[in-house]
Design an enzyme around this catalytic site. Structure first.
Site, PDB file in Angstrom:
ATOM      1  N   SER A   1       0.830  -1.208   0.000  1.00 14.36           N
ATOM      2  CA  SER A   1       0.000   0.000   0.000  1.00 14.36           C
ATOM      3  C   SER A   1       0.867   1.262   0.000  1.00 14.36           C
ATOM      4  CB  SER A   1      -0.959  -0.051   1.194  1.00 14.36           C
ATOM      5  OG  SER A   1      -1.993   0.884   1.064  1.00 14.36           O
TER       6      SER A   1
ATOM      7  N   ASP B   1     -10.150  -4.469  -5.488  1.00 17.32           N
ATOM      8  CA  ASP B   1      -9.501  -3.753  -4.388  1.00 17.32           C
ATOM      9  C   ASP B   1     -10.112  -2.357  -4.323  1.00 17.32           C
ATOM     10  OD1 ASP B   1      -7.847  -2.372  -2.642  1.00 17.32           O
ATOM     11  OD2 ASP B   1      -5.976  -3.107  -3.501  1.00 17.32           O
TER      12      ASP B   1
ATOM     13  N   HIS C   1      -7.444  -5.539  -0.196  1.00 15.32           N
ATOM     14  CA  HIS C   1      -6.227  -4.739  -0.267  1.00 15.32           C
ATOM     15  C   HIS C   1      -5.051  -5.364   0.464  1.00 15.32           C
ATOM     16  CE1 HIS C   1      -4.081  -1.093  -1.158  1.00 15.32           C
ATOM     17  NE2 HIS C   1      -3.896  -0.779   0.117  1.00 15.32           N
TER      18      HIS C   1
END
Length: 261
Positions: free
Chosen positions: A87, A209, A237
């Protein structure tokens, strides 16, 4: 910071995303400890990090977090390291590798997004109003926001224990630092930094996602010269928790190809 594996093994540095800590890699990182020097750490404000080290000016941009990564790599004298960033840490790894490519042998970007806000033809997945609403909600009730958002971010409703784990992780993070980090994360724009990356890169993207859609992963792939894109048959995610076998296999294959090239 946790370091395992043989000292002479090729370094693998695992970096967690917003609201998480190094424990989130527990289903992936051990698979590499037999022949890699595996490094895990917590960003300031997360896990067992030293909260007194947090400084709002240093961490007013992702460059501050990238500087931390480079300090860790310098302290351990890591060279030819493969940085695995989830991320927001994907962009932190991009920035660190651009600042000092001599330390890096590759990047693995898990669910990356160089910009969350839509901009012209670029679709980051959120409008400016969406992000402001998200940040306002986080500012006014961090624990409530965590309980509501974590299961949606995890994206595997058939496995509620994973959503609960992410909720608890969010709630363990220092709220003041988390609110600041969220603003820095969701308002960053690192699209132009992608072209400056000179090391081999792998983009790992889930087929669904809500934070970083497949189109975002494809954008990152197109902007990173010579990168590889792997679309995981997974949702959410956090594939390192929801699909650890696929995630591990993709990283291992990337490492194998890099070592033989």
């Amino acid at each position: 910071m946790t370091v395992t594996g043989p000292e002479g093994g090729r370094p693998l540095v695992f970096s967690h995303g917003f609201g998480c800590d190094q424990n989130m890699w527990r289903l992936v990182a051990p698979a590499f400890a037999a022949d890699h020097r595996v490094v895990l750490f917590d960003h300031v404000g997360a896990g067992r990090s030293d909260l007194s080290a947090w400084d709002p000016e240093r961490y007013s941009s992702l460059e501050g977090y990238a500087a931390d990564v480079l300090e860790i790599m310098a302290e351990l004298d890591l060279r030819d390291a493969v940085f695995v960033g989830h991320s927001v840490s994907a962009m932190i790894g991009v920035l660190a590798s651009v600042a000092d490519p001599s330390r890096f042998g590759g990047l693995v970007l898990v669910g990356p997004s160089p910009r969350y806000v839509d901009d012209g033809d670029y679709r980051g997945g959120f409008s400016a109003a969406d992000i402001e609403e998200l940040l306002d909600s986080l500012d006014s009730n961090y624990l409530g926001w965590s309980a509501a958002m974590a299961p949606a971010i995890m994206g595997v409703p058939e496995r509620p224990e994973l959503g609960q784990e992410l909720t608890e992780s969010f709630c363990r993070t220092d709220p003041a630092i988390a609110r600041h980090f969220a603003r820095v994360t969701f308002l960053s724009d690192n699209r132009d930094d992608l072209a400056a990356v000179t090391v081999p890169s792998l983009v790992l993207q889930c087929r669904e996602d809500i934070i970083a859609a497949p189109a975002v992963g494809e954008f990152v792939h197109r902007r990173l010269r010579g990168s590889e894109l792997v679309l995981l048959d997974a949702t959410g995610h956090c594939p390192h928790l929801s699909a650890p076998e696929q995630t591990t296999a993709a990283i291992a294959e990337f490492l194998r190809r890099r070592s033989s090239s």
